[in-house]
Each structure stands twice: as C-alpha cells, then as structure tokens.
Design a protein around this motif. Structure first.
Motif, PDB file in Angstrom:
ATOM      1  N   TYR A  64     -11.240  13.287  -4.468  1.00 30.92           N
ATOM      2  CA  TYR A  64     -10.083  12.408  -4.631  1.00 30.92           C
ATOM      3  C   TYR A  64     -10.237  11.196  -3.713  1.00 30.92           C
ATOM      4  CZ  TYR A  64      -6.975  13.621  -0.594  1.00 30.92           C
ATOM      5  OH  TYR A  64      -6.397  13.766   0.632  1.00 30.92           O
ATOM      6  N   TYR A  65      -9.227  10.320  -3.749  1.00 29.95           N
ATOM      7  CA  TYR A  65      -9.415   8.975  -3.185  1.00 29.95           C
ATOM      8  C   TYR A  65      -9.665   8.898  -1.682  1.00 29.95           C
ATOM      9  CZ  TYR A  65      -4.418  10.072  -2.916  1.00 29.95           C
ATOM     10  OH  TYR A  65      -3.224  10.710  -2.712  1.00 29.95           O
ATOM     11  N   ARG A  66      -9.360   9.980  -0.922  1.00 37.86           N
ATOM     12  CA  ARG A  66      -9.585   9.871   0.535  1.00 37.86           C
ATOM     13  C   ARG A  66     -10.971  10.319   0.980  1.00 37.86           C
ATOM     14  NH1 ARG A  66      -4.986   8.064   2.472  1.00 37.86           N
ATOM     15  NH2 ARG A  66      -3.090   8.941   1.590  1.00 37.86           N
ATOM     16  N   ALA A 115      -6.183   7.830 -11.561  1.00 36.89           N
ATOM     17  CA  ALA A 115      -5.150   7.475 -10.587  1.00 36.89           C
ATOM     18  C   ALA A 115      -3.980   8.474 -10.575  1.00 36.89           C
ATOM     19  CB  ALA A 115      -4.660   6.057 -10.831  1.00 36.89           C
ATOM     20  N   PRO A 116      -3.570   9.078 -11.698  1.00 39.69           N
ATOM     21  CA  PRO A 116      -2.515  10.099 -11.604  1.00 39.69           C
ATOM     22  C   PRO A 116      -3.023  11.303 -10.809  1.00 39.69           C
ATOM     23  CG  PRO A 116      -2.846   9.423 -13.889  1.00 39.69           C
ATOM     24  CD  PRO A 116      -3.987   8.866 -13.094  1.00 39.69           C
ATOM     25  N   VAL A 117      -2.314  11.673  -9.759  1.00 41.40           N
ATOM     26  CA  VAL A 117      -2.818  12.739  -8.887  1.00 41.40           C
ATOM     27  C   VAL A 117      -2.884  14.078  -9.627  1.00 41.40           C
ATOM     28  CG1 VAL A 117      -2.070  11.637  -6.736  1.00 41.40           C
ATOM     29  CG2 VAL A 117      -0.526  13.248  -7.887  1.00 41.40           C
ATOM     30  N   GLY A 145      -4.934  16.444  -2.355  1.00 43.33           N
ATOM     31  CA  GLY A 145      -3.992  16.441  -1.239  1.00 43.33           C
ATOM     32  C   GLY A 145      -2.966  17.547  -1.412  1.00 43.33           C
ATOM     33  N   GLU A 146      -2.321  17.967  -0.313  1.00 41.94           N
ATOM     34  CA  GLU A 146      -1.384  19.099  -0.405  1.00 41.94           C
ATOM     35  C   GLU A 146      -0.185  18.759  -1.295  1.00 41.94           C
ATOM     36  OE1 GLU A 146      -1.227  16.961   2.003  1.00 41.94           O
ATOM     37  OE2 GLU A 146       0.905  16.549   2.037  1.00 41.94           O
ATOM     38  N   GLY A 147       0.289  17.504  -1.237  1.00 37.88           N
ATOM     39  CA  GLY A 147       1.443  17.134  -2.055  1.00 37.88           C
ATOM     40  C   GLY A 147       1.139  17.300  -3.535  1.00 37.88           C
ATOM     41  N   SER A 148      -0.084  16.953  -3.905  1.00 39.97           N
ATOM     42  CA  SER A 148      -0.464  17.015  -5.320  1.00 39.97           C
ATOM     43  C   SER A 148      -0.634  18.441  -5.824  1.00 39.97           C
ATOM     44  CB  SER A 148      -1.753  16.231  -5.545  1.00 39.97           C
ATOM     45  OG  SER A 148      -1.587  14.921  -5.087  1.00 39.97           O
ATOM     46  N   GLN A 151       1.872  19.550  -8.392  1.00 37.69           N
ATOM     47  CA  GLN A 151       1.775  19.096  -9.790  1.00 37.69           C
ATOM     48  C   GLN A 151       1.381  20.262 -10.699  1.00 37.69           C
ATOM     49  OE1 GLN A 151       2.994  15.453  -9.774  1.00 37.69           O
ATOM     50  NE2 GLN A 151       1.508  15.630 -11.403  1.00 37.69           N
ATOM     51  N   ASN A 175      -2.917  16.906   4.817  1.00 37.47           N
ATOM     52  CA  ASN A 175      -2.715  15.924   5.898  1.00 37.47           C
ATOM     53  C   ASN A 175      -1.223  15.752   6.213  1.00 37.47           C
ATOM     54  OD1 ASN A 175      -1.732  14.432   3.765  1.00 37.47           O
ATOM     55  ND2 ASN A 175      -3.410  12.954   3.737  1.00 37.47           N
ATOM     56  N   TYR A 177       1.458  14.875   4.708  1.00 37.87           N
ATOM     57  CA  TYR A 177       2.333  13.932   3.993  1.00 37.87           C
ATOM     58  C   TYR A 177       1.802  13.626   2.600  1.00 37.87           C
ATOM     59  CZ  TYR A 177       4.922  12.905   8.239  1.00 37.87           C
ATOM     60  OH  TYR A 177       5.713  13.007   9.346  1.00 37.87           O
ATOM     61  N   ALA A 178       2.721  13.380   1.684  1.00 36.95           N
ATOM     62  CA  ALA A 178       2.393  12.792   0.397  1.00 36.95           C
ATOM     63  C   ALA A 178       3.138  11.448   0.379  1.00 36.95           C
ATOM     64  CB  ALA A 178       2.858  13.679  -0.748  1.00 36.95           C
ATOM     65  N   ILE A 179       2.446  10.407   0.713  1.00 33.48           N
ATOM     66  CA  ILE A 179       3.026   9.102   1.081  1.00 33.48           C
ATOM     67  C   ILE A 179       4.095   9.365   2.150  1.00 33.48           C
ATOM     68  CG2 ILE A 179       3.863   6.849   0.296  1.00 33.48           C
ATOM     69  CD1 ILE A 179       2.800   7.380  -2.460  1.00 33.48           C
ATOM     70  N   HIS A 244      -0.317   5.674   4.463  1.00 35.27           N
ATOM     71  CA  HIS A 244      -0.876   6.188   3.201  1.00 35.27           C
ATOM     72  C   HIS A 244      -1.972   5.267   2.649  1.00 35.27           C
ATOM     73  CE1 HIS A 244      -1.051   7.880  -0.839  1.00 35.27           C
ATOM     74  NE2 HIS A 244      -0.863   6.665  -1.309  1.00 35.27           N
TER      75      HIS A 244
HETATM   76  C1  LIG Z   1       1.202  11.839 -11.170  1.00 36.53           C
HETATM   77  C2  LIG Z   1       1.338  10.876 -10.028  1.00 36.53           C
HETATM   78  N1  LIG Z   1       2.522  10.779  -9.385  1.00 36.53           N
HETATM   79  C3  LIG Z   1       2.636   9.929  -8.336  1.00 36.53           C
HETATM   80  C4  LIG Z   1       1.581   9.159  -7.947  1.00 36.53           C
HETATM   81  C5  LIG Z   1       1.705   8.218  -6.765  1.00 36.53           C
HETATM   82  N2  LIG Z   1       0.976   8.782  -5.643  1.00 36.53           N
HETATM   83  C6  LIG Z   1      -0.266   8.373  -5.320  1.00 36.53           C
HETATM   84  S1  LIG Z   1      -0.879   9.195  -4.011  1.00 36.53           S
HETATM   85  C7  LIG Z   1       0.520  10.110  -3.845  1.00 36.53           C
HETATM   86  C8  LIG Z   1       0.658  11.094  -2.726  1.00 36.53           C
HETATM   87  C9  LIG Z   1      -0.242  12.253  -2.832  1.00 36.53           C
HETATM   88  O1  LIG Z   1      -0.110  13.008  -1.661  1.00 36.53           O
HETATM   89  P1  LIG Z   1      -1.099  14.169  -1.336  1.00 36.53           P
HETATM   90  O2  LIG Z   1      -1.443  14.911  -2.565  1.00 36.53           O
HETATM   91  O3  LIG Z   1      -0.585  14.950  -0.200  1.00 36.53           O
HETATM   92  O4  LIG Z   1      -2.433  13.384  -0.936  1.00 36.53           O
HETATM   93  P2  LIG Z   1      -2.643  12.380   0.287  1.00 36.53           P
HETATM   94  O5  LIG Z   1      -2.413  10.992  -0.266  1.00 36.53           O
HETATM   95  O6  LIG Z   1      -1.698  12.731   1.350  1.00 36.53           O
HETATM   96  O7  LIG Z   1      -4.051  12.576   0.700  1.00 36.53           O
HETATM   97  C10 LIG Z   1       1.448   9.786  -4.823  1.00 36.53           C
HETATM   98  C11 LIG Z   1       2.784  10.399  -4.938  1.00 36.53           C
HETATM   99  C12 LIG Z   1       0.365   9.269  -8.666  1.00 36.53           C
HETATM  100  N3  LIG Z   1      -0.714   8.569  -8.325  1.00 36.53           N
HETATM  101  N4  LIG Z   1       0.275  10.134  -9.684  1.00 36.53           N
END
Ligand SMILES: Cc1ncc(C[n+]2csc(CCOP(=O)(O)OP(=O)(O)O)c2C)c(N)n1
Ligand SMILES: [Mg+2]
Length: 327
Positions: A64-66, A115-117, A145-148, A151, A175, A177-179, A244
C-alpha cells in the motif's frame, strides 16, 4: 536460517536510505517541486523486516501507499521514486499515470494497489488462488493500514484466503490513525490480529519498531504459506510520525506531546541503538551510512529533475492494454 550480520546491516541501510528519501520528499513538496507526498516515516522497521521474509523475484508483493522502504528493499531506486513524485516519464510504477506511491514493479512481482483503501486485499487473495491452482510454491505478502481493516474488502479477502488455505500473508501496519481517526474509533479490539480468530486463521501481533521481530514473525508465516498451511494475519504496531499526507495538518486531531512521546520510539533510533549495542555497527559506520544516504538522495533529485515529463499526446497509451494483449 537466522539472518547474517551482513544482512542485518543491509536491512538497516535500507531503512535509513528510505527515511532520508522520505524526508526529502517533504522538502520537495514544501518547495513547490512536487504536488503530493504520503509518508512511511515511522514504519520502516516493520516494512523492511517483513519484505526480507519473502523471496525476491519469486514471491509477490501487493503493498500500500506507505511502503516506500519495501520498494527500496525490492529494488526500486531512489531516482525511480523521485521520478514518480515529479511525474516523470521513466518512473517505473505507471510512467506517471498513477499518483505517486501507488507502487508497482513488474520485474519484482509487485502489483499496484488502487486509491480506494483495502481493494488490494482481494487482489492478493486472487493471486494466491492462482498460485494454488497452478501448484506453485510462491507466496503473496500484502499490506494494509489498521483503519482499512474495517473495510468489507479486507474481511472478504482474509475469509476467502482462510477457506481455501491460500498462500497469503496479510500484514497490517498499525500506525494508530486512519487520517484523523484513532484506532479505538475504527475497531473494538486492541489489535487487527484479533480479528483473525473469527475467520479461522492465525493472528499474530508484533512490535513494529523491532525489525528482526517482524522479520521472524513474517518469515514463519511465509514458510507456513509455502508449505500449504494457509494464510496468516500479522499486525505490526507502530506510530505514524508525520501527518497523514503532505495535505494534512495533524495538529487538528493529536497533541504535540503525543507525537514527541512517540519520536522516542522512532524505529531508526531503536534499530540504530540495537545494532550498535550488539556490536554490529559502530558510530563511525553509522556516520558513513548517513553520508552515503544523503549523496544517494541528492543524486536522485538531480537526476529526476533533469528527466523528461511524459508527452501529452501519449497520456492514455499505457493505461489500457492493446487489443492484441487481451488473450
Ligand atoms: C474506500 C476509501 N475510503 C476512504 C479513503 C480515503 N482514505 C485514504 S487513506 C485513508 C486512511 C487509511 O488509514 P489506515 O488504513 O489506517 O492507513 P494509514 O494511512 O494510517 O497508513 C482514508 C480514509 C479511500 N482512499 N478509500
Ligand atoms: Mg493507520
């Protein structure tokens, strides 16, 4: 086989180079030279530890992006990365058609996420299914990421991999946080690894600032997957030391005291001290690595700055496969 001292030093070098490169990306952004950056600062130990557990060129990585440090470990050069930040024609992920940090490297079996997580998780399970159907002994490492992990796609992907015993390792980079949303507002469990027990596969939690602990956990999961023993979830706990992205102001949702506290657990400092304590590196050697990293980043910025942009008339050409490539 345990990691050799040389390998351990090489892993630390990868962390350090990625960190200095990542920091330069922030500077380039503030100088108005790039449009966007999303940072892996604070996550390098887990990323490098995990990716050293797979076999380069044989196994698959769906990051993923990080995951900048993973890409550097897998052979993406600093120049390639700066080219992607600048949207230059030769950047390897997409020839500048994707946003930066939507990494892919065809020669290293690294598949770009969308781009959609969480959409990368079903892709990883799909690749795992293909490997199993072909009877190969390859493994897929995928990150999120933990926030994702809240999903639906993540649950579906992990559930499917567990049912079919697919060779996939799901690494969660927690990490906190999710943003702007802290972990406790994303899940009622303390670790994403706890979600695994409800889906019927092992869930392991590790300290994401300890590179060799992460390596050991991921290596065991990779070995199990390769033997046909199915998937695992591993959560590595860490802290996102930067906002973020280059467009986020984290002062609106977390205190400076909190960030300062976690800076003491910066994985670069943790691993540097560990290597010095274990006699694997001297202060002098560390200074030399710092100089080498600075030069490598300076050279990358210079080279990428000189490189050409894609031609406007070619904007759509590599986006869609040519008809003859469909079969
Ligand atoms: C389906 C979807 N919802 C919202 C977003 C916007 N968004 C991009 S990154 C992100 C946070 C993800 O947090 P986490 O999974 O914890 O990864 P982190 O960025 O902390 O590494 C969100 C909500 C997105 N890209 N795709
Ligand atoms: Mg997060």
């Amino acid at each position: 086989m345990p990691l050799s001292n040389e390998k351990k030093k090489e892993m630390f070098w990868t962390m350090l180079l990625s960190r200095r490169l990542d920091e330069r990306a922030w500077v380039l952004h503030r100088q108005g030279k790039i449009a966007f950056h999303i940072s892996g600062i604070g996550q390098e130990a887990a990323q490098v530890g995990a990716v050293y557990a797979i076999e380069k060129g044989k196994d698959w990585l769906v990051p993923y992006y990080r995951d900048l440090s993973m890409l550097i470990a897998m052979g993406m050069s600093p120049t390639d990365f700066v080219m992607s930040l600048m949207g230059k024609a030769q950047e390897p992920s997409s020839g500048a058609r994707q946003m930066p940090s939507h990494f892919s490297l065809r020669q290293a079996n690294i598949v770009s996420h969308s781009a959609p997580v969480a959409t990368q998780s079903p892709h990883a399970s799909g690749i795992g299914l293909g490997i199993k159907m072909d009877g190969k002994d390859e493994v897929v490492l995928t990150t999120i990421g933990e926030g994702s992990t809240s999903q639906g796609e993540w649950y579906e992907a992990v559930n499917f991999a567990a049912i079919h015993q697919l060779p996939v390792v799901f690494l969660v980079e927690n990490n906190r946080y999710a943003i702007s949303v802290p972990q406790e507002k994303q899940m009622a469990v303390s670790s994403a690894a706890d979600k695994a027990c409800g889906l019927g596969l092992p869930g392991i939690e590790v300290d994401g600032t300890q590179m060799f602990e992460v390596y050991d956990a991921v290596k065991e999961a990779v070995d199990n997957a390769r033997k046909g023993d199915g998937p695992s979830v591993i959560e590595a706990k860490m802290y996102r030391l930067t906002p973020h992205s280059s467009d986020d102001d984290d002062r609106s949702y977390r205190t400076r005291e909190e960030v300062e506290h976690f800076k003491k657990e910066d994985p670069i400092i943790v691993m540097k001290e560990q290597l010095i304590e274990q006699g694997l590196m001297t202060e002098e050697e560390y200074k030399t690595l710092e100089e080498k990293a600075k030069k490598s980043v300076d050279d990358a910025v210079e080279e990428a700055t000189r490189a050409p942009y894609p031609k406007g008339e070619e904007a759509a050409t590599p986006v869609y496969a040519e008809e003859e490539n469909h079969d």
